[in-house]
Design an enzyme around this catalytic site. Structure first.
Site, PDB file in Angstrom:
ATOM      1  NE  ARG A 262      -2.260  -5.460   2.124  1.00 54.88           N
ATOM      2  CZ  ARG A 262      -3.169  -5.751   3.049  1.00 54.88           C
ATOM      3  NH1 ARG A 262      -4.313  -6.341   2.668  1.00 54.88           N
ATOM      4  NH2 ARG A 262      -2.963  -5.474   4.314  1.00 54.88           N
ATOM      5  CD  GLU A 291      -8.316  -0.467  -1.437  1.00 52.88           C
ATOM      6  OE1 GLU A 291      -8.620  -0.089  -0.279  1.00 52.88           O
ATOM      7  OE2 GLU A 291      -7.956  -1.636  -1.674  1.00 52.88           O
ATOM      8  CG  HIS A 310      -9.658  -3.314   1.402  1.00 55.65           C
ATOM      9  ND1 HIS A 310      -8.452  -2.732   1.076  1.00 55.65           N
ATOM     10  CD2 HIS A 310      -9.344  -4.387   2.180  1.00 55.65           C
ATOM     11  CE1 HIS A 310      -7.455  -3.409   1.635  1.00 55.65           C
ATOM     12  NE2 HIS A 310      -7.968  -4.413   2.307  1.00 55.65           N
TER      13      HIS A 310
END
Length: 352
Positions: A262, A291, A310
């Site tokens: 994370r 993001e 991601h």
């Protein structure tokens, strides 16, 4: 047992209900609730808000409060589970989520009620594969070389050209020895790397018992020693921004930092500063503080950073299999009375 399942556009109620039926205890009364999103994009926006701001950041379906009143179990994917929903479940005995991240659940509120909160790492293998892949990509400039060729540049010189070496000659430091961290350690050992690790909740004896060739060490020693540091931590009040200037400042100028966990565990300003000043060798990240990444983000100007959007957990079978994995994990917990997947196990009394 009365079981509430809250599905969404990614993991629907049918998948969660199928998993609920597999739980021991005979025939269950399953109550379905949908946490609605019109599109995947809307879902991702809400999910990111939860990851950033916690379980109170998004609205829970009103019907969930009614259906949970006398339920014993709550199973969900990404629907928020704030304190008021937990309080509404007067008979609640277990909360389960079929994902690794726990930002959408108020774990503290569940712990106060002595309710175990259990999750499953649905994409552990693929995420660990990806972490090792980022190590190769950054240390050997694979992505940068590809981009240069596409731009007509036969590039042979890079920031790390003076100290590029084989990974089998490197020491990797794994920060966080949960399921994914252990897999990364195992795969790095298979490459021939020396593996050290830091996790305040894991002992050397437990690693020796399972035959994992890892040397447990202190956090500062790991950052000062490792050639590659791979982060595998949950975001908690204790870990948020814990990988800071002090720790990054201990790293060797030839060392690399990898993050597939994370973004919140890593201080962005400290990372950017270290890469800009080349006080570390490089970094590779699959998670971001915002993001998609903004067009003016300073990360985009760095020539010693590998970035992916991601993607570490994106494999075709992880999502549909995740409720079944959760059911299997719950069953094992009930049978053994312990599990690495119960995030608050140390803080609840299982005898009650």
């Amino acid at each position: 047992m009365k079981i509430v399942v809250i599905g969404d556009i990614v993991v629907n109620c049918d998948l969660l209900a199928e998993a609920a039926r597999l739980l021991p205890g005979g025939e269950h009364e399953i109550r379905e609730v949908e946490w609605k999103s019109e599109t995947r994009q809307e879902f991702q926006k809400k999910a990111l808000n939860l990851e950033k701001n916690g379980p109170a950041a998004e609205k829970v379906p009103e019907e969930a409060y009614e259906k949970i009143k006398d339920a014993e179990i709550l199973l969900t994917h990404f629907c928020p589970v704030p304190e008021d929903l937990i309080q509404a479940g007067e008979n609640l005995k277990l909360i389960g989520t079929c994902r690794g991240g726990m930002e959408h659940i108020d774990i503290e509120a569940a712990t106060k009620r002595n309710i175990p909160v259990i999750h499953c790492i649905r994409n552990a293998e693929c995420t660990s594969d990806f972490a090792v892949g980022l190590m190769f990509a950054e240390t050997r400039n694979i992505a940068r070389a590809h981009a240069a060729i596409q731009q007509g540049n036969w590039r042979k010189e890079y920031v790390n050209s003076s100290y590029t070496t084989s990974m089998c000659d490197m020491t990797v430091g794994v920060v966080g020895l949960g399921h994914i961290g252990k897999l990364v350690a195992k795969k790095c050992a298979g490459i021939g790397m020396n593996v050290i690790a830091y996790d305040p909740f894991v002992s050397q004896e437990s690693m020796d018992e399972i035959g994992l060739p890892v040397k447990m060490t202190g956090q500062k020693e790991l950052f000062a020693t490792a050639d590659i540091i791979s982060l595998h931590m949950r975001v908690t009040p204790e870990t948020k921004n814990s990988i800071n200037r002090d720790l990054i400042g201990l790293m060797k100028p030839t060392a690399y930092l990898i993050n597939t966990s994370r973004a919140g565990v890593l201080c962005k300003e400290a990372l950017v500063e270290a890469l800009q000043n080349k006080t570390i060798g490089g970094a590779a990240i699959d998670v971001f503080w915002e993001e998609p990444i903004p067009a003016d983000d300073p990360l985009l100007a760095l020539d010693n950073l590998t970035m992916t959007p991601h993607n570490a957990g994106n494999v075709v079978d992880a999502l549909p299999k995740s409720p079944l994995l959760l059911a299997k994990t719950i069953k094992s917990f009930w049978e053994n009375g312990k599990s690495d997947m119960v995030v608050n196990l140390r803080n609840i009394d299982m005898k009650l």
